[in-house]
Every structure is written in structure tokens, then in C-alpha cells.
Enzyme design. Structure first.
Site, short mmCIF file in Angstrom:
data_model
loop_
_atom_site.label_atom_id
_atom_site.label_comp_id
_atom_site.label_asym_id
_atom_site.label_seq_id
_atom_site.Cartn_x
_atom_site.Cartn_y
_atom_site.Cartn_z
N ILE A 118 1.62 -40.27 17.39
CA ILE A 118 0.53 -40.34 16.42
C ILE A 118 0.10 -38.95 15.95
O ILE A 118 -0.77 -38.82 15.10
CB ILE A 118 -0.70 -41.10 16.98
N LYS B 243 1.59 -34.52 15.79
CA LYS B 243 2.44 -33.41 16.23
C LYS B 243 1.80 -32.11 15.78
O LYS B 243 1.10 -32.06 14.78
CB LYS B 243 3.83 -33.51 15.59
N ASP C 65 -15.92 -24.20 16.20
CA ASP C 65 -14.88 -24.64 15.25
C ASP C 65 -15.14 -26.08 14.81
O ASP C 65 -14.23 -26.91 14.79
CB ASP C 65 -13.50 -24.50 15.89
#
Length: 427
Positions: free
Chosen positions: A28, A30, A148
Site C-alpha cells: 500500500i 513505497k 513536520d
């Protein structure tokens, strides 16, 4: 002839051998770190995401980031923060390169949700922001800055549940440090970066940087597109001041970066754009709060806890379901303040993995652990399963693909009422 297992080893295998626990389904995700697969936990029957992080000790800085993230996610347990369910035991304490981290499986992320949906209701907006601020309150009371926050780092489910993830850039500020903290490696996504950080990778800042990011994310929810998509630092500051107006000289004087300070000082006078004009049709209370979150000067932004008390959340906010966190102990992050060798960081990551294997952890702590013993684990099996999936384009050999939506299913998402939203919150 196969060596007969001792009763201790047999018990060890039964308790810690993960080989048969997870049934891999499909790839799902990479990235440069490795690959993520969905799987079924055959013990609990729940779907999980297993993240294979490969070659983690190639660069000590990458290994430190991984250690930081798995440690923070163990310490920050909250319904609005993604949960690590398990970390696979490597077959050897000394000789391992990859780790397999089992997360709860979420259907999508907020970036995909925003792109796929243009029919949110006022209740959706309110509930989304509430969850993000509730998570931020918990994170900040632990003295952690996420650093972040962006839509891709917020996971989402079709029941409108959001969870913050990716703490690899997060940092802990300790009580014996100055309230203003200096770090040199701030590299978060520019579009969500607070103005006090623009143009500087060496800056002083406070938890208000995360509050700004949440404001940017909320604005993106309201309009369906990023609020400040700067092409560079100068363009970023232009976009901010086009909306918010030119900051006062007092505010500019506190921008640490000299070039950014000079640029703002020489900028033509700009008047702020009314938020009702920028966000037509939005709830006035939502816009009033958004203006506070996007205050150019960090001292003018509310804390997450203060924002949760805003009139915008009347009828939804309840202090008893907005927990604080105990500040994280400095000893947990000693590794951040010393130069670590590859072997030292490997030992710390192994120690962190043992937190998910309590009996072995006790043996490790009291010194009775056998360092030469090869732990029975799922790693060899997972290597084969992950390799097969990667080679076959991500489709599992025997389990049909269930992940049909790259974003939240619109028909499910559309009909959820605010009553259901409130029910998904913990009591």
C-alpha cells in the site's frame, strides 16, 4: 538430524514467534525507507499496516531518526496519534539490517481526502480541527514539537477519524533547556513552515510552529488547496504577507534570519485581506480562530490548549477527553546529545524493539538474556512475502485486494453526521 528444542525454547517460540501471526495482503506504500503492506493480524482479526524499513544502519542519522520515531510513538499514546501495535523481533540481536513495524491500518491520509472531497460540511471542518488540536495539546504537554505537520502526515479513516503520524523530525524540549530551543536540522515542508523559520535552518522557535502548520492545514481543508504554496523562501513570505499584511517592525525584529528580516523590512506596505473574503461562506467562528492560528508573530498564536477553549468548539470540546501528557524524561533521549556509533544506535533500537516483547525485555534488563541465541521470528518469512509482493507488482498471491479507494469512500464519508463524529471520540 534436527536438534530437539528445549522446553524453554519451545515456550519462547510459542510466545515470540510471530511467523504465523500476520497474513500479508498487498503493498500500500513505497518510499526511500522501504515498503508498507496491509495485513491481517490472525490473533485479533484486525487489519494492520506492516512497514518494512530496510538498511536502517547505512547512515547513523537515518537510524537515529527511526529510533526517535519508534520511541516517541511508544511514549505518545493518544487516540489522535497513530499507534505502533508491534515491532517484529529480529532473528539476531547483533546482526540485523531491517525492521518490521506493525501499525494500526488507516484507510488514507488527509492529502488524499482533501483532493477527493469537495462537499465537507461545517461539522466536518469543526471535527477535523478539533482532533488535530487535541493531538497537538497532548504532544506539546509532553514537551514534543512535531515540526513536520502537513496533510500527508495525517492519516484518515472513513468515519472521519484523523491520526497524526511521522515523528521522524520531531524533537523533545527538556525543562532544563531554554524555552526557546535551537536546532540546526529543520527541513520540514516549506508550505506549512511558520514564518519565523522561513529562510533559516538555524532558528529559535517554540511550539507555535506546529500551531501555524495546523492553521495552514485547516485553511487547506476549507478551500481544497494549499494556502501558501511558495516556490522558494521569498515567494513563501510574499504569499504570507499578501494575506496577513506586512508584519510590524517589532515582529520583524524577532525574525532570526538576517536575509528574511531585511526582506520583510524593505517590503512595501500591505494591508491584510479579510478572511471572510479569502474564505467565502466559511463559519465566521472558524475564521476567527483561523486568524489566531495564523498570526504572523508566534507570540500571538494560541497554544493548542487555548485553541480548544475557543467558542468555535462549543458543544464539542470537553476537557475530560482532551488529556495532557507527562513530560518525556530526558534520559529517554540522551542519544540526541552525543555522537553515536552504528553499533550503539543498533543496540538502542534493539532495546526499543524489546518494549514489545516484555518477557525478553526483563531478561535483557536483568542480564540473563542469551546474546548468541537466534530468536525465532517472522523476519525470514516476511522477507519472502515482501519480496514476492514487490516482484509481483504489489498483489498478494492468495488474498484478494481490499484497498479499493486511494482516498476515503465518498458515499461513506458524505453521510456521516456530527453525532457519529462525537461517538468516535473516546469517552
Amino acid at each position: 538430524m534436527q536438534r530437539k528444542k528445549s522446553s524453554a525454547e519451545a515456550e519462547f517460540f510459542t510466545e515470540y514467534g510471530d511467523a504465523n501471526r500476520y497474513k500479508i495482503q498487498e503493498v500500500i506504500g513505497k518510499g526511500s525507507y522501504g515498503v508498507v503492506c496491509s495485513a491481517i493480524d490472525l490473533y485479533t482479526r484486525q487489519r494492520v499496516a506492516i512497514k518494512k524499513i530496510r538498511n536502517i544502519f547505512e547512515h547513523v542519522s537515518d537510524a537515529a531518526r527511526i529510533l526517535r520515531e519508534i520511541k516517541l510513538l511508544r511514549l505518545l499514546r493518544h487516540p489522535d496519534i497513530v499507534e505502533i501495535r508491534h515491532i517484529m523481533l529480529p532473528p539476531s540481536r547483533k546482526d540485523f539490517k531491517d525492521i518490521y513495524v506493525v501499525f494500526e491500518l488507516m484507510e488514507s491520509d488527509l492529502h488524499q481526502v482533501i483532493n477527493a472531497n469537495d462537499d465537507f460540511t461545517k461539522e466536518h471542518y469543526q471535527f477535523f480541527l478539533y482532533q488535530l488540536l487535541r493531538a497537538l495539546k497532548y504532544i506539546h504537554t509532553a514537551n514534543v514539537y512535531h515540526r513536520d505537520l502537513k496533510p500527508k502526515n495525517i492519516l484518515a479513516n472513513s468515519n472521519c477519524k484523523l491520526k497524526i503520524c511521522d515523528f521522524g523530525l520531531a524533537r523533545v524540549a527538556f525543562n532544563d533547556s531554554p524555552t526557546t530551543v535551537f536546532w540546526t536540522d529543520y527541513v520540514a515542508t516549506r508550505w506549512y513552515r511558520a514564518p519565523e523559520l522561513c529562510g533559516s535552518f538555524f532558528s529559535n522557535y517554540t511550539p507555535a510552529i506546529d500551531v501555524w502548520s495546523i492553521g495552514c492545514i485547516f485553511a487547506e481543508l476549507l478551500t481544497g488547496k494549499p494556502l501558501f504554496p511558495g516556490k522558494n523562501v521569498v515567494h513563501q513570505l510574499d504569499l504570507m504577507t499578501d494575506l496577513l499584511g506586512t508584519p510590524s517592525m517589532d515582529t520583524i525584529s524577532r525574525v532570526r534570519n538576517e536575509k528574511a528580516r531585511r526582506y520583510l523590512s524593505g517590503m512595501r506596505k500591505k494591508e491584510p485581506v479579510p478572511f471572510s473574503q479569502k474564505f467565502p461562506g466559511a463559519d465566521p467562528l472558524a475564521l476567527k480562530l483561523l486568524e489566531k492560528l495564523l498570526a504572523f508573530d508566534p507570540k500571538d498564536r494560541p497554544t493548542a490548549e487555548e485553541a480548544l477553549r475557543d467558542p468555535y468548539f462549543k458543544g464539542l470540546a470537553r476537557v475530560e477527553r482532551e488529556p495532557s501528557c507527562q513530560p518525556i524524561r530526558k534520559v529517554e533521549f540522551d542519544f540526541e546529545h552525543k555522537r553515536m556509533s552504528k553499533e550503539e544506535i543498533k543496540e538502542l533500537i534493539f532495546r526499543e524493539i524489546l518494549e514489545y516483547h516484555p518477557q525478553l525485555l526483563n531478561s535483557y534488563i536483568d542480564g540473563t538474556e542469551k546474546t548468541t541465541f537466534l530468536y525465532p521470528s517472522a523476519v525470514d518469512q516476511f522477507k519472502k512475502q515482501f519480496s514476492h509482493l514487490e516482484e509481483s507488482g504489489g498483489n498478494g498471491p492468495s488474498v484478494p485486494m481490499e484497498r479499493k479507494h486511494s482516498s476515503l469512500p465518498r458515499n461513506t464519508f458524505k453521510c456521516i453526521s456530527v453525532i457519529l463524529h462525537i461517538k468516535v471520540l473516546p469517552p
